[in-house]
Enzyme design. Structure first.
Site, PDB file in Angstrom:
ATOM      1  N   SER A 184    -119.118 135.432 -64.113  1.00 45.28           N
ATOM      2  CA  SER A 184    -120.561 135.970 -63.982  1.00 45.28           C
ATOM      3  C   SER A 184    -120.385 136.903 -62.583  1.00 45.28           C
ATOM      4  O   SER A 184    -119.715 136.313 -61.592  1.00 45.28           O
ATOM      5  CB  SER A 184    -121.758 135.251 -63.914  1.00 45.28           C
ATOM      6  OG  SER A 184    -122.876 135.666 -63.425  1.00 45.28           O
ATOM      7  N   TYR A 240    -126.805 127.604 -60.594  1.00 44.23           N
ATOM      8  CA  TYR A 240    -125.920 128.502 -61.834  1.00 44.23           C
ATOM      9  C   TYR A 240    -124.851 129.304 -61.047  1.00 44.23           C
ATOM     10  O   TYR A 240    -123.892 129.343 -61.479  1.00 44.23           O
ATOM     11  CB  TYR A 240    -126.891 129.445 -62.594  1.00 44.23           C
ATOM     12  CG  TYR A 240    -126.168 130.213 -63.502  1.00 44.23           C
ATOM     13  CD1 TYR A 240    -125.560 129.857 -64.668  1.00 44.23           C
ATOM     14  CD2 TYR A 240    -125.909 131.591 -63.171  1.00 44.23           C
ATOM     15  CE1 TYR A 240    -124.987 130.500 -65.556  1.00 44.23           C
ATOM     16  CE2 TYR A 240    -125.195 132.506 -64.117  1.00 44.23           C
ATOM     17  CZ  TYR A 240    -124.766 132.080 -65.215  1.00 44.23           C
ATOM     18  OH  TYR A 240    -124.075 132.918 -65.825  1.00 44.23           O
TER      19      TYR A 240
END
Length: 226
Positions: free
Chosen positions: A138, A150
């Site tokens: 990501s 996250y």
């Protein structure tokens, strides 16, 4: 054809995984698909064709279940040329103080352990084909994001991809880490025009996979134009 490959995809039943499976099969490759949703996988295989796709439902955080996926995939197609470690999960509650430790544990199991299991189980087979390991990381794994557990998990996936690329290069293997910004999938919140789409990531996977063997595309960083 000799340049057509067999690719295992985790998190294959929706979003990025599903789009990638369709894209790869449309370009003549064969896919081994796994996710927890048996119904979605079965539907996808019917769409792609049983000659080109195999579904093996499994929880990617369970080492034994994932090992069964690899075994059945090899039994059907006879080899493994690439692994797309795509399974991942976000969080409903952001921040450290307000976060839910149980939710953290579930997310870390998927974002980190499932990636490790995928590598551990498939690398011996990829070594035989001088194969390719591709990771969905990501953009949040490349920069600091306030209070983001996250994002921290994606720092791991990003760093792991760099380390794995160095290890695989010793025997002619390749590793690509894809770092997209926000993507319009069930993984994220409401659809917005300033997000990427699953097809954008699928195209990146295809690009890395089909690059000449001499060309190890180590990282693909995707951001919305707007």
């Amino acid at each position: 054809m000799a340049n057509k490959k067999v690719i295992l995809i985790t998190g294959a039943s929706s979003g990025i995984g599903k789009a990638t499976a369709k894209t790869l099969v449309n370009h003549g490759h064969k896919v081994i698909l796994t996710a927890r949703s048996e119904d979605r996988l079965t539907k996808l295989v019917k769409e792609l064709g049983e000659d080109s796709a195999l579904s093996v439902p499994a929880d990617a955080t369970n080492f034994n279940e994932l090992e069964n996926v690899v075994t059945k995939g090899l039994n059907k197609f006879g080899r493994l040329d690439a692994t797309f470690a795509n399974a991942g999960k976000g969080l409903n509650t952001l921040g450290i103080e307000k976060g839910d430790p149980d939710e953290w544990a579930t997310m870390l199991d998927i974002n980190i352990n499932a990636l490790l299991w995928s590598a551990k189980l498939t690398l011996p087979h990829l070594r035989k084909t001088k194969g390719h390991f591709i990771i969905t990381s990501s953009a949040t794994g490349r920069r600091a994001v306030k209070g983001s557990i996250y994002g921290a998990s994606k720092w791991f996936t990003y760093g792991f991809g760099q380390n794995l690329a160095a290890e695989m290069s010793e025997w002619g293997g390749r590793c690509t880490t894809i770092t997209p910004g926000a993507v319009n999938t069930p993984f994220t919140d409401e659809a917005r025009p300033d997000k990427l789409y699953p097809q954008d990531v699928a195209d990146a996977v295809l690009f890395a996979l089909e690059a000449n063997q001499r060309n190890n595309i180590r990282e693909i960083h995707l951001r919305p134009t707007n």
